[in-house]
Design an enzyme around this catalytic site. Structure first.
Site, PDB file in Angstrom:
ATOM      1  N   THR A 158      51.914  49.862 -10.881  1.00  0.00           N
ATOM      2  CA  THR A 158      51.302  49.542  -9.709  1.00  0.00           C
ATOM      3  C   THR A 158      52.446  48.895  -9.027  1.00  0.00           C
ATOM      4  O   THR A 158      53.960  49.739  -9.093  1.00  0.00           O
ATOM      5  CB  THR A 158      49.718  49.520  -9.726  1.00  0.00           C
ATOM      6  OG1 THR A 158      49.888  47.989  -9.590  1.00  0.00           O
ATOM      7  CG2 THR A 158      48.934  50.800  -9.793  1.00  0.00           C
ATOM      8  N   THR A 195      45.994  44.957  -9.852  1.00  0.00           N
ATOM      9  CA  THR A 195      45.096  44.305 -10.639  1.00  0.00           C
ATOM     10  C   THR A 195      45.857  43.807 -12.318  1.00  0.00           C
ATOM     11  O   THR A 195      46.606  43.957 -12.176  1.00  0.00           O
ATOM     12  CB  THR A 195      44.083  45.481 -11.187  1.00  0.00           C
ATOM     13  OG1 THR A 195      42.882  44.238 -10.817  1.00  0.00           O
ATOM     14  CG2 THR A 195      44.448  45.753 -12.231  1.00  0.00           C
ATOM     15  N   ASN A 404      52.336  41.839   1.579  1.00  0.00           N
ATOM     16  CA  ASN A 404      50.961  41.354   1.472  1.00  0.00           C
ATOM     17  C   ASN A 404      50.255  41.955   2.595  1.00  0.00           C
ATOM     18  O   ASN A 404      49.434  42.366   3.034  1.00  0.00           O
ATOM     19  CB  ASN A 404      50.566  40.781   1.065  1.00  0.00           C
ATOM     20  CG  ASN A 404      50.262  40.261  -0.794  1.00  0.00           C
ATOM     21  OD1 ASN A 404      49.221  41.841  -1.384  1.00  0.00           O
ATOM     22  ND2 ASN A 404      50.656  39.882  -0.915  1.00  0.00           N
ATOM     23  N   SER A 409      49.106  51.983   4.042  1.00  0.00           N
ATOM     24  CA  SER A 409      49.485  53.070   4.737  1.00  0.00           C
ATOM     25  C   SER A 409      51.123  53.264   4.400  1.00  0.00           C
ATOM     26  O   SER A 409      51.706  52.397   4.242  1.00  0.00           O
ATOM     27  CB  SER A 409      49.491  54.072   5.347  1.00  0.00           C
ATOM     28  OG  SER A 409      49.597  53.178   6.544  1.00  0.00           O
TER      29      SER A 409
END
Lengths: 409, 409
Positions: A158, A195, A404, A409
């Site tokens: 990701t 994750t 972060n 979006s």
């Protein structure tokens, strides 16, 4: 797109392992023009062990895999992982989505549903793209190949800035077995888009019960000994599959001496994979390797080590390559562990900076230069016993904030 | 020099209080051309209560004040606070320094040494500038005045970008008493140059035993309910002095109804002071007010509230005014408190965003606009009991990194 981590490592050279094939496909949901679905197929039952996040709000794949593992005859025939949506807090629809995916795989391959493991990584709380994933399962099956290790490592990425893998060999008795794995993660968590998922494969022949113990003990010193930002993902998982193809002798139990090399190697590979996650930590520029020794218990040692590795003030000092031992003392003191500072010794890069409750004399500018390296060793000796623990952390830089604080979006 | 916090507040108008005078002076040690030593003198014994850091590596003034408070006839006649050196991990010399300062004050005023309280804030582990401070005590005495409240609030500043105070009145029975205080701090800690020191004064007549209970309960909901960076100073202290000048009736015990207004007011003033520290948090641009309700115990509620307020991912989302409820769910889940997410409800700025384990429908861009404010309320309802807790935190911005990654020199 974020720049590649300065601490990136190239993928190792993966060998095909008999009995396992990998297929990837595009779901065209969150990502465009890249494979974001991984299907792993085992041509015969693989033994399996796994460890999962301690977060009390686990994702649906975590609950699903826990159920598979608790099945009386637990073994694996397939694994499906999608990147882009973590299937966490997605309500009833999310549960149904997991079930539909597993049913489809069960039907295609004619294998029991409880032998199908699931993993998801990506955004939390958004509707799961069930149809896009269901549609991509067949293309993934059609691309199944024993050679697709790199494609597999890439499909589950990701916010990762580089794919991550590790390979090795070990002996069980006199039989040489292979161990290979890949991992994704670049932050203990970023519920937007990250994750930690780790998948390890070995051709060894071992029962699931033994494999479970081996992966559990290895995780304690690897995946559970790293921290990027002290936040714990809702979806973390590490699964270890034994393909049962090698003709190795069978251990009586975990402590059978024929297993010791294999256990050590699994620990080495999980540590390598864990450190790769850290090296891709959001905004990372430098790692710290914190070792707490002479503690009265391993729990105490690990608590203090994490208190240091998670302290924003220690992490920012590390970013500045500042041997700010006062912040280490503060982090030891706030850990809650009872200690006597008269016996504490603190060192950076092998140079003692404080002991017996006060500063030692050392060459600060020399030490600052030594700290301008990729991995800074910090050793804290408590003078309080024989136990020890080590954890790895990273610095806290402005890039972490950039990554972060941005909108989802 | 760092720019003033955008959340700064002007000092209130302090009134003189009978029985207490403030003197300040320059020690010319770490700072130049500014008063960095505060001497407070009480013309008669003042009652005193105090709370201190939970860090297991407390500074020498913390240990010193704890000993004064545990003296059988504990009362205060003087307080000496220096800024620039925290006197932490300074070994035997640091202890001697504290003792020498107290001895000098004891001699000058002819007051018992155990009635002299000490506070220090600043760098850790560096030699304490004993001589410079000893030399400045007499000039500080010569400047003693009941009017010097603002000078006092300024003298104890380190990385603070503005001085901080709060004033109020309360009734004890029918007698009106004044309460005034000031605080320094701009980070729960920055061992380089910060810590939290709060000093509160009232003309009320109260025994130390009652005062101790009042400041302890107030601290739990104020100083112990804020977090800048989850790091705990080695030197934090809050002392409350009662000058025993007002003719108020005497309470039988803490629960005597004549004390209720006074207790509430002390809580209000300590909360105001605590929030001022937060508003001067390093790099702060926005506060969060986290309320956890319907918990099975207050401990659980506070643990979850701090898990949210300390999460780097929640803090960076706040910096981006992003209603990223997935990160809140993650922080609830990692707190270690057992909860059932089916009963959890999460709201930002009064708008429910998630409930029963899934996302609710809400206008995200409207909510983002609402979050672009100074203080963002976050309410988490656990649906698990009647207990609740509230804590305040702040966002994490690049300026925090700037301030804390810099070298100490």
């Amino acid at each position: 797109m974020t720049n590649k981590s300065p601490l990136q490592k190239p993928l190792p050279f993966f060998m095909p392992l008999e009995g396992v094939t990998f297929g990837t496909a595009q779901t065209n949901s969150r990502y465009r023009n890249r494979d974001d679905l991984l299907l792993v197929y085992f041509d015969s039952p693989a033994s399996v062990g796994g460890v999962f996040t301690s977060n009390q709000c686990p994702g649906i794949p975590v609950t699903w895999c826990r159920e598979c593992l608790s099945h009386p005859h637990n073994f694996a025939r397939a694994l499906l992982v999608n990147a882009g949506n973590a299937n966490v807090l997605t309500g009833k629809e999310g549960k149904e989505a997991a079930s539909l995916c597993a049913q489809k795989i069960s039907k295609i391959f004619d294998i029991p549903i409880e032998s199908i493991f699931l993993g998801s990584t990506g955004v939390i709380g958004e509707a799961f793209p069930t149809n896009s994933i269901l549609k991509a399962i067949l293309p993934a099956k059609l691309s199944l190949s024993p050679m697709n290790w790199e494609k597999a490592a890439r499909a589950i990425m990701t916010t990762d800035t580089f794919p991550k893998g590790a390979v090795g060999c070990a002996y069980i008795g006199n039989t040489k077995v292979k161990i290979q794995g890949f991992v994704k993660g670049s932050g203990m968590i970023a519920p937007n888009m990250a994750t930690m998922l780790a998948y390890i494969f070995t051709d060894a022949t071992l029962p699931s019960s033994i494999l479970q113990q081996i992966i559990s003990e290895a995780a304690e010193e690897s995946f559970n000994a790293i921290t990027v930002d002290s936040d714990t993902s809702t979806s973390d998982m590490a699964l270890c599959f034994a393909l049962n193809k090698a003709q190795n002798p069978q251990p009586k139990n975990l402590d059978d001496p024929i297993l010791s090399d294999f256990r050590r190697k699994i620990r080495e590979i999980t540590t390598e994979l864990a450190l790769l996650v850290l090296k891709d930590g959001e905004g990372v520029s430098r790692l710290m390797h914190v070792k707490v020794v002479e503690a009265s218990s391993r729990d105490d040692a690990k608590k203090i080590a994490f208190s240091i590795a998670n302290s924003p003030l220690v992490k920012t000092a590390l970013a500045g390559a500042d041997p700010n031992w006062g912040r280490i003392a503060m982090a030891i003191g706030k850990s809650g562990v009872k200690i006597d500072f008269q016996h504490v010794r603190i060192s950076f890069c092998g140079i003692d900076v404080a002991a017996a409750g006060e500063c030692l004399s050392y060459d600060e500018s020399f030490l600052q230069k030594k700290m301008r390296t990729v991995e800074v060793p910090i050793v804290v000796s408590l003078g309080n016993g024989q136990a020890e623990a080590e954890v790895w952390g990273c610095d806290l830089t402005k890039t972490y904030i950039d990554i972060n604080a941005a909108y989802r979006s």
